[in-house]
Structures are given as structure tokens and as C-alpha cells.
Motif scaffolding. Structure first.
Motif, PDB file in Angstrom:
ATOM      1  N   VAL A 149      -9.851  -1.579   6.833  1.00 37.12           N
ATOM      2  CA  VAL A 149      -9.016  -0.489   6.445  1.00 37.12           C
ATOM      3  C   VAL A 149     -10.601  -0.587   5.646  1.00 37.12           C
ATOM      4  O   VAL A 149     -11.111  -1.712   4.568  1.00 37.12           O
ATOM      5  CB  VAL A 149      -8.126  -1.486   6.153  1.00 37.12           C
ATOM      6  CG1 VAL A 149      -6.637  -0.808   5.444  1.00 37.12           C
ATOM      7  CG2 VAL A 149      -6.714  -1.515   7.130  1.00 37.12           C
ATOM      8  N   GLY A 205      -9.197   6.403   3.216  1.00 40.33           N
ATOM      9  CA  GLY A 205      -8.171   5.048   3.385  1.00 40.33           C
ATOM     10  C   GLY A 205      -7.462   5.256   3.026  1.00 40.33           C
ATOM     11  O   GLY A 205      -6.798   6.179   2.383  1.00 40.33           O
ATOM     12  N   LYS A 206      -7.392   4.603   1.578  1.00 38.50           N
ATOM     13  CA  LYS A 206      -5.890   3.460   1.540  1.00 38.50           C
ATOM     14  C   LYS A 206      -5.986   2.995  -0.026  1.00 38.50           C
ATOM     15  O   LYS A 206      -6.798   2.743  -0.442  1.00 38.50           O
ATOM     16  CB  LYS A 206      -5.203   2.600   2.108  1.00 38.50           C
ATOM     17  CG  LYS A 206      -5.156   2.517   4.255  1.00 38.50           C
ATOM     18  CD  LYS A 206      -4.143   3.441   4.381  1.00 38.50           C
ATOM     19  CE  LYS A 206      -3.017   3.020   3.870  1.00 38.50           C
ATOM     20  NZ  LYS A 206      -1.538   3.361   3.900  1.00 38.50           N
ATOM     21  N   ASN A 248       1.684   4.711   1.384  1.00 34.09           N
ATOM     22  CA  ASN A 248       1.565   6.011   2.544  1.00 34.09           C
ATOM     23  C   ASN A 248       2.251   6.752   1.915  1.00 34.09           C
ATOM     24  O   ASN A 248       3.183   7.111   1.362  1.00 34.09           O
ATOM     25  CB  ASN A 248       2.319   5.373   3.432  1.00 34.09           C
ATOM     26  CG  ASN A 248       1.601   4.544   4.146  1.00 34.09           C
ATOM     27  OD1 ASN A 248       0.941   4.282   4.893  1.00 34.09           O
ATOM     28  ND2 ASN A 248       2.101   3.038   3.924  1.00 34.09           N
ATOM     29  N   SER A 299       0.855  -0.799  -0.115  1.00 38.05           N
ATOM     30  CA  SER A 299       0.209   0.254  -0.034  1.00 38.05           C
ATOM     31  C   SER A 299       0.415   1.170   0.063  1.00 38.05           C
ATOM     32  O   SER A 299       1.782   0.893   0.598  1.00 38.05           O
ATOM     33  CB  SER A 299      -1.054   0.203   1.215  1.00 38.05           C
ATOM     34  OG  SER A 299      -0.216   0.470   2.668  1.00 38.05           O
ATOM     35  N   SER A 345      -2.129   9.769  -4.361  1.00 37.05           N
ATOM     36  CA  SER A 345      -1.744   9.916  -2.723  1.00 37.05           C
ATOM     37  C   SER A 345      -1.542  11.326  -2.567  1.00 37.05           C
ATOM     38  O   SER A 345      -2.107  12.173  -1.327  1.00 37.05           O
ATOM     39  CB  SER A 345      -0.426   9.257  -2.002  1.00 37.05           C
ATOM     40  OG  SER A 345      -0.311   9.431  -1.081  1.00 37.05           O
ATOM     41  N   THR A 386      -7.374  11.587  -0.139  1.00 35.49           N
ATOM     42  CA  THR A 386      -8.099  10.317  -0.430  1.00 35.49           C
ATOM     43  C   THR A 386      -8.806   9.606   1.056  1.00 35.49           C
ATOM     44  O   THR A 386      -8.185   9.911   1.967  1.00 35.49           O
ATOM     45  CB  THR A 386      -6.977   9.137  -0.979  1.00 35.49           C
ATOM     46  OG1 THR A 386      -6.471   9.274  -2.068  1.00 35.49           O
ATOM     47  CG2 THR A 386      -6.836   7.434  -0.758  1.00 35.49           C
ATOM     48  N   GLY A 409      -6.232   7.571   5.646  1.00 30.00           N
ATOM     49  CA  GLY A 409      -5.914   6.729   6.666  1.00 30.00           C
ATOM     50  C   GLY A 409      -5.483   5.913   7.343  1.00 30.00           C
ATOM     51  O   GLY A 409      -5.836   4.697   7.802  1.00 30.00           O
ATOM     52  N   ALA A 464      -0.162   2.324   8.536  1.00 35.57           N
ATOM     53  CA  ALA A 464      -1.495   3.367   9.240  1.00 35.57           C
ATOM     54  C   ALA A 464      -1.377   2.576  10.572  1.00 35.57           C
ATOM     55  O   ALA A 464      -2.009   3.511  11.292  1.00 35.57           O
ATOM     56  CB  ALA A 464      -2.346   3.448   8.768  1.00 35.57           C
ATOM     57  N   GLY A 469      -3.181  -2.646   3.624  1.00 33.30           N
ATOM     58  CA  GLY A 469      -3.503  -1.361   3.987  1.00 33.30           C
ATOM     59  C   GLY A 469      -3.011  -0.928   6.191  1.00 33.30           C
ATOM     60  O   GLY A 469      -3.222   0.362   6.115  1.00 33.30           O
TER      61      GLY A 469
END
Length: 308
Positions: free
Chosen positions: A276, A301-302, A40, A38, A294, A299, A158, A130, A126
Motif C-alpha cells: 500500500v 495511493g492512500k 476513502n 484511512s 481526497s 491522490t 487507491g 480499497a 489503507g
């Protein structure tokens, strides 16, 4: 193996989808066949060179710290995992080099936990960075207890969405700042939503007239600066986004790999107390597009990367 790499700092335009050697397996690590990773914000900040003062980079860098996958091989000293085990990990080492946006990653066991059975690989990917950020800030830094009121800035993102759920699992009431389009989502998570921006202090005071017991700041800047005025007597403040929190009497939190904490997060997932939300899924070769999403900063969530 196929992997995403970059040979110099820059924008997502410098990312390449290439063939790389399979990583070597150290005695304290396992080789993971990556099913998902995922994105970040730290990934594209490292790409941009912002963490160069504190983290050496070994080019070409394979980016990514989050992983969910299946153990292929175990190192000579590893007894915790065996081939076929499904794992999740926050695979941050002391150097930036061999990340998780690849078909295989060699991960130290100190960075891993077993994947919750009730999560897809994309959801599981995810969870680590986080989830650990939220857990370590709420439990270890702020010491949140049942019956307290916690304010989470940027509660729909996230980290924020996981922080809301973890605080609720700890027995706290949660107030979350977010744009109005995400207020219904925060209510679903069990938080009381408030809009950020001008008038934030008054809106929070309408919900918590005597102030809140703890504030978790995930954005910094103005949201952080107003936070001390929202605390009740004896209230605590922590930020993962802005070191200025120290001058305000709070604590700065930088997440660290912790197998025990990651196992605790997995237990919350398996009990149905933590989930998640996956906002979008990209194939490995489209990581640059995932970074751009990102970087846009909207966004909920992930953002997941499907590898195999």
C-alpha cells in the motif's frame, strides 16, 4: 475518547473534533484501540448525503470504515481475537454511525483480519476497503486467471494500484490507464501504462491488438462507455463506480466486509506481492483537510489518518 463527528450532512466544514463516549462492546465484536484509519471517497460522499437513500445515519456520525489497531477487549462470544492482537478491518455496518475516525471503535469480527506484520499501521489502514474492492472485483466478479490481460481504469489510485498488484499476483498481464505523471509508478507496479482521454481505444489496441480479457472500471463515464469495444471475445466487464455497467453487459461491484478475503490480502502482503502506497498522513484532528485532499481527485495511493 476523541473522535471526529458530524451532526448533519454537508461539506468537510461540518466535521468536528470532539469528546465522545467509548463505544459499547457487543458480544460478536472487539474493542479496537485505533492506531490508524484511512480516507476513502465514500467517506465524503456519505458526509454529503449521497448514500442516504441506502444507508441510515445515526447522528452524530463518526465517519470512517478502514481501521488498523490493537484489540483492547473481546466480546463475550469472540474466540478469534484477544487483547493485544493487531488487526485490520473494513468496519462497515448496516447503519452509518460509529466509524473509525476515533480513538476506539467496536468492530464485528466478521469485518476483521490480523494485521500483516510487515506493514506499518498507516499502510495497513489503507488496505481493507480499497484492497477488498479490488480483490472482490477481480477474483469474484471478473474471475481473472493466469495468462489473461486485464485493463484497469484509474490504475494509480487507491483501489487501482492495489488492483494492478492483485491481478499481477493472479498471473495476469495488466494495462493501466493513468495520467502521464503516474506512468513510471505503474511500471514499478508491473503494469503497462496508457494515457486516458481521447484516443484511449487506439492506445489500448496498440498494446493488446486482439482486445483484453477483462476490464475493471474505477471511474465510470467515458472510460466505462468505451470499455466494451476493448474486450476480446468472451471478455468480462465490471465497474465499482458506475451502475451503467449493467446495461453494457457487465457487473456492478459494491465491496462488502469479508474476513476471509481480507486474510487473503494480508497473505499477499506478507509474501511481498502487495503493498500500500501512503500518499499522505494527517492527525485525527485534521480529517477535514484529508477529506479535501481526497475530494480533489489527484491522490496516488492512500490518505492515512494517524490516531494514536
Amino acid at each position: 475518547m476523541k473522535a471526529i463527528t458530524y451532526s448533519a450532512y454537508g461539506s468537510p466544514d461540518v466535521l468536528e473534533y470532539v469528546e465522545r463516549p467509548e463505544p459499547k462492546l457487543g458480544p460478536d465484536s472487539v474493542l479496537i484501540r485505533v492506531k490508524a484509519a484511512s480516507v476513502n471517497p465514500v467517506d465524503w460522499k456519505i458526509l454529503g448525503g449521497y448514500l442516504d437513500p441506502v444507508l441510515d445515519a445515526v447522528f452524530p456520525v463518526v465517519p470512517g470504515w478502514d481501521v488498523a489497531g490493537v484489540v483492547e477487549k473481546a466480546g463475550a462470544s469472540v474466540s478469534e481475537y484477544a487483547p493485544g492482537d493487531e488487526v485490520v478491518g473494513y468496519v462497515r455496518e448496516d447503519l452509518v454511525g460509529r466509524g473509525t475516525f476515533a480513538e476506539y471503535v467496536a468492530a464485528p469480527v466478521r469485518t476483521l483480519a490480523r494485521k500483516p506484520a510487515n506493514m506499518s499501521f498507516e499502510e495497513a489502514a489503507g488496505l481493507p476497503l480499497a484492497g477488498l474492492t479490488a480483490y472482490q472485483a477481480l477474483v469474484k466478479s471478473l474471475g481473472v486467471r493466469a495468462g489473461e490481460t486485464v485493463l484497469v481504469h484509474a490504475a494509480a489510485g487507491g483501489v487501482g494500484s492495489l488492483a494492478v498488484q492483485i491481478a499481477r499476483a493472479l498471473g495476469a498481464e495488466v494495462i493501466g490507464t493513468a495520467s502521464e505523471r503516474n506512468h513510471a509508478y505503474l511500471r514499478e507496479l508491473g503494469a503497462i501504462p496508457v494515457a486516458y482521454g481521447d484516443g484511449l481505444e487506439e492506445r489500448v489496441r496498440e498494446v493488446a491488438p486482439d482486445g483484453v480479457d477483462a476490464v475493471l472500471d474505477l471511474v465510470g463515464g467515458e472510460a466505462l462507455q468505451v470499455s466494451p469495444s476493448l474486450l476480446a471475445a468472451g471478455g468480462r466487464l465490471a465497474s465499482v463506480a458506475d451502475g451503467a455497467v449493467i446495461g453494457l453487459g457487465g457487473s456492478y461491484v459494491f465491496v462488502r466486509p469479508d474476513a476471509g478475503d481480507l486474510t487473503e490480502l494480508g497473505a499477499l502482503v506478507e509474501r511481498g506481492e502487495l503493498k500500500v502506497e501512503v500518499a499522505s498522513v494527517y492527525p485525527l484532528e485534521k480529517v477535514a483537510e484529508a477529506f479535501r485532499e481526497s475530494m480533489a481527485g489527484h491522490t496516488r495511493g492512500k490518505i492515512a489518518i494517524r490516531v494514536s
